[in-house]
Design a protein around this motif. Structure first.
Motif, PDB file in Angstrom:
ATOM      1  N   MET A 117       0.802  -1.119  -0.160  1.00  0.00           N
ATOM      2  CA  MET A 117       0.096   0.113  -0.119  1.00  0.00           C
ATOM      3  C   MET A 117       0.834   1.277   0.010  1.00  0.00           C
ATOM      4  O   MET A 117       1.844   1.317   0.753  1.00  0.00           O
ATOM      5  N   LYS A 118       0.576   2.187  -0.894  1.00  0.00           N
ATOM      6  CA  LYS A 118       1.112   3.572  -0.788  1.00  0.00           C
ATOM      7  C   LYS A 118       0.044   4.653  -0.440  1.00  0.00           C
ATOM      8  O   LYS A 118      -1.098   4.415  -0.800  1.00  0.00           O
ATOM      9  N   TYR A 119       0.684   5.441   0.142  1.00  0.00           N
ATOM     10  CA  TYR A 119      -0.273   6.717   0.530  1.00  0.00           C
ATOM     11  C   TYR A 119       0.191   7.947   1.009  1.00  0.00           C
ATOM     12  O   TYR A 119       1.751   8.035   0.941  1.00  0.00           O
ATOM     13  N   GLN A 120      -0.508   8.941   0.895  1.00  0.00           N
ATOM     14  CA  GLN A 120      -0.073  10.210   1.361  1.00  0.00           C
ATOM     15  C   GLN A 120      -1.194  10.856   2.082  1.00  0.00           C
ATOM     16  O   GLN A 120      -2.422  10.371   2.110  1.00  0.00           O
ATOM     17  N   SER A 121      -0.536  11.909   3.033  1.00  0.00           N
ATOM     18  CA  SER A 121      -1.378  12.473   3.916  1.00  0.00           C
ATOM     19  C   SER A 121      -2.024  13.892   3.219  1.00  0.00           C
ATOM     20  O   SER A 121      -0.681  14.497   2.910  1.00  0.00           O
ATOM     21  N   GLY A 122      -3.064  14.336   3.225  1.00  0.00           N
ATOM     22  CA  GLY A 122      -3.490  15.819   2.940  1.00  0.00           C
ATOM     23  C   GLY A 122      -4.517  16.280   3.713  1.00  0.00           C
ATOM     24  O   GLY A 122      -4.572  15.894   4.741  1.00  0.00           O
ATOM     25  N   ASN A 123      -4.833  17.532   3.353  1.00  0.00           N
ATOM     26  CA  ASN A 123      -5.802  18.372   4.051  1.00  0.00           C
ATOM     27  C   ASN A 123      -7.038  18.537   3.349  1.00  0.00           C
ATOM     28  O   ASN A 123      -6.893  18.643   2.115  1.00  0.00           O
ATOM     29  N   ALA A 124      -8.016  18.562   4.020  1.00  0.00           N
ATOM     30  CA  ALA A 124      -9.362  19.260   3.167  1.00  0.00           C
ATOM     31  C   ALA A 124      -9.139  20.592   2.792  1.00  0.00           C
ATOM     32  O   ALA A 124      -8.609  21.494   3.674  1.00  0.00           O
ATOM     33  N   GLY A 125      -9.453  20.970   1.685  1.00  0.00           N
ATOM     34  CA  GLY A 125      -9.522  22.066   0.978  1.00  0.00           C
ATOM     35  C   GLY A 125     -10.917  22.901   0.819  1.00  0.00           C
ATOM     36  O   GLY A 125     -11.822  22.636   1.915  1.00  0.00           O
ATOM     37  N   ARG A 126     -11.234  23.542  -0.205  1.00  0.00           N
ATOM     38  CA  ARG A 126     -12.452  23.892  -0.405  1.00  0.00           C
ATOM     39  C   ARG A 126     -13.428  22.728  -0.495  1.00  0.00           C
ATOM     40  O   ARG A 126     -13.402  21.683  -0.849  1.00  0.00           O
ATOM     41  N   ILE A 127     -14.709  23.178   0.024  1.00  0.00           N
ATOM     42  CA  ILE A 127     -15.973  22.383  -0.090  1.00  0.00           C
ATOM     43  C   ILE A 127     -16.950  22.980  -0.978  1.00  0.00           C
ATOM     44  O   ILE A 127     -17.381  24.065  -0.898  1.00  0.00           O
ATOM     45  N   PHE A 128     -17.599  22.213  -2.313  1.00  0.00           N
ATOM     46  CA  PHE A 128     -18.199  22.827  -2.990  1.00  0.00           C
ATOM     47  C   PHE A 128     -19.645  22.093  -2.938  1.00  0.00           C
ATOM     48  O   PHE A 128     -19.471  20.783  -2.896  1.00  0.00           O
ATOM     49  N   ILE A 129     -20.866  22.841  -3.117  1.00  0.00           N
ATOM     50  CA  ILE A 129     -22.120  22.194  -3.050  1.00  0.00           C
ATOM     51  C   ILE A 129     -22.597  22.452  -4.478  1.00  0.00           C
ATOM     52  O   ILE A 129     -22.707  23.527  -5.044  1.00  0.00           O
ATOM     53  N   THR A 130     -22.920  21.496  -5.149  1.00  0.00           N
ATOM     54  CA  THR A 130     -23.167  21.636  -6.724  1.00  0.00           C
ATOM     55  C   THR A 130     -24.621  20.988  -7.199  1.00  0.00           C
ATOM     56  O   THR A 130     -25.171  20.026  -6.346  1.00  0.00           O
ATOM     57  N   ARG A 131     -25.369  21.483  -8.015  1.00  0.00           N
ATOM     58  CA  ARG A 131     -26.616  20.942  -8.269  1.00  0.00           C
ATOM     59  C   ARG A 131     -26.476  20.704  -9.909  1.00  0.00           C
ATOM     60  O   ARG A 131     -26.031  21.651 -10.720  1.00  0.00           O
ATOM     61  N   PHE A 132     -26.667  19.471 -10.276  1.00  0.00           N
ATOM     62  CA  PHE A 132     -26.561  19.370 -11.972  1.00  0.00           C
ATOM     63  C   PHE A 132     -28.224  19.427 -12.409  1.00  0.00           C
ATOM     64  O   PHE A 132     -29.111  18.865 -11.649  1.00  0.00           O
ATOM     65  N   GLU A 133     -28.581  19.885 -13.697  1.00  0.00           N
ATOM     66  CA  GLU A 133     -29.887  19.915 -13.920  1.00  0.00           C
ATOM     67  C   GLU A 133     -30.244  18.829 -14.798  1.00  0.00           C
ATOM     68  O   GLU A 133     -29.185  18.133 -15.561  1.00  0.00           O
ATOM     69  N   ASP A 134     -31.658  18.665 -15.002  1.00  0.00           N
ATOM     70  CA  ASP A 134     -32.160  17.540 -15.860  1.00  0.00           C
ATOM     71  C   ASP A 134     -31.559  17.489 -17.456  1.00  0.00           C
ATOM     72  O   ASP A 134     -31.333  18.587 -17.931  1.00  0.00           O
ATOM     73  N   GLY A 135     -31.101  16.437 -17.740  1.00  0.00           N
ATOM     74  CA  GLY A 135     -30.373  16.164 -19.094  1.00  0.00           C
ATOM     75  C   GLY A 135     -28.837  16.544 -18.956  1.00  0.00           C
ATOM     76  O   GLY A 135     -28.185  16.102 -20.016  1.00  0.00           O
ATOM     77  N   GLU A 136     -28.281  17.274 -17.999  1.00  0.00           N
ATOM     78  CA  GLU A 136     -26.753  17.263 -17.850  1.00  0.00           C
ATOM     79  C   GLU A 136     -25.988  16.047 -17.693  1.00  0.00           C
ATOM     80  O   GLU A 136     -26.564  14.843 -17.279  1.00  0.00           O
TER      81      GLU A 136
END
Length: 144
Positions: A1-20
């Motif tokens: 197993m390989k890994y790295q440790s990071g941090n949470a950055g920006r958090i986005f809330i998105t909405r996709f519309e019908d047909g996208e």
């Protein structure tokens, strides 16, 4: 197993519309916001899409088993965004249900939103992770 440790950055809330197409929209979103690494969660509906429900056997390189969604389905999914060369690549696994039928797999082609699809995207910062071509599997895989 390989890994790295990071941090949470920006958090986005998105909405996709019908047909996208959420794969296309997430790719463009990652490019626009310069998101190099992220995890995201989806909840809502899809009415079309092609996904892989596993390989035909344990042989490498894998031969995918393709399945399709036709008509509206509920979806709950999780995915990641990491870049391959100059493009963000989306890796999305979901559960797709309609009535008593439930399907699961890696959404790869032509998904289409039914009514609405919501996503929470959490950027991962302070990591150096990309996708790269793996000769053994002949797939674009995570490189840590």
């Amino acid at each position: 197993m390989k890994y790295q440790s990071g941090n949470a950055g920006r958090i986005f809330i998105t909405r996709f519309e019908d047909g996208e197409d959420p794969l296309k929209e997430l790719t463009e979103f990652a490019r626009k916001e310069d998101i190099k690494s992220a995890i995201f969660w989806l909840i809502g509906g899809l009415k079309e899409g092609r996904f892989v429900s596993g390989p035909e056997s344990d042989e490498l390189p894998p031969v995918p088993i393709w399945r399709e969604l036709h008509g509206n389905h509920e979806i709950i999914a999780i995915g990641t965004i990491f870049w391959y060369k100059d493009d963000p690549k989306i890796h999305l696994h979901g559960v797709y249900g309609r009535e008593d039928s439930v399907k699961m797999g890696c959404m790869r082609d032509a998904p289409e939103v039914f009514l609405v699809l919501e996503a929470v995207v959490m950027e991962i910062i302070n990591v150096k992770i990309i996708r790269d071509f793996d000769e053994k599997s002949e797939m674009i895989l995570l490189k840590i």
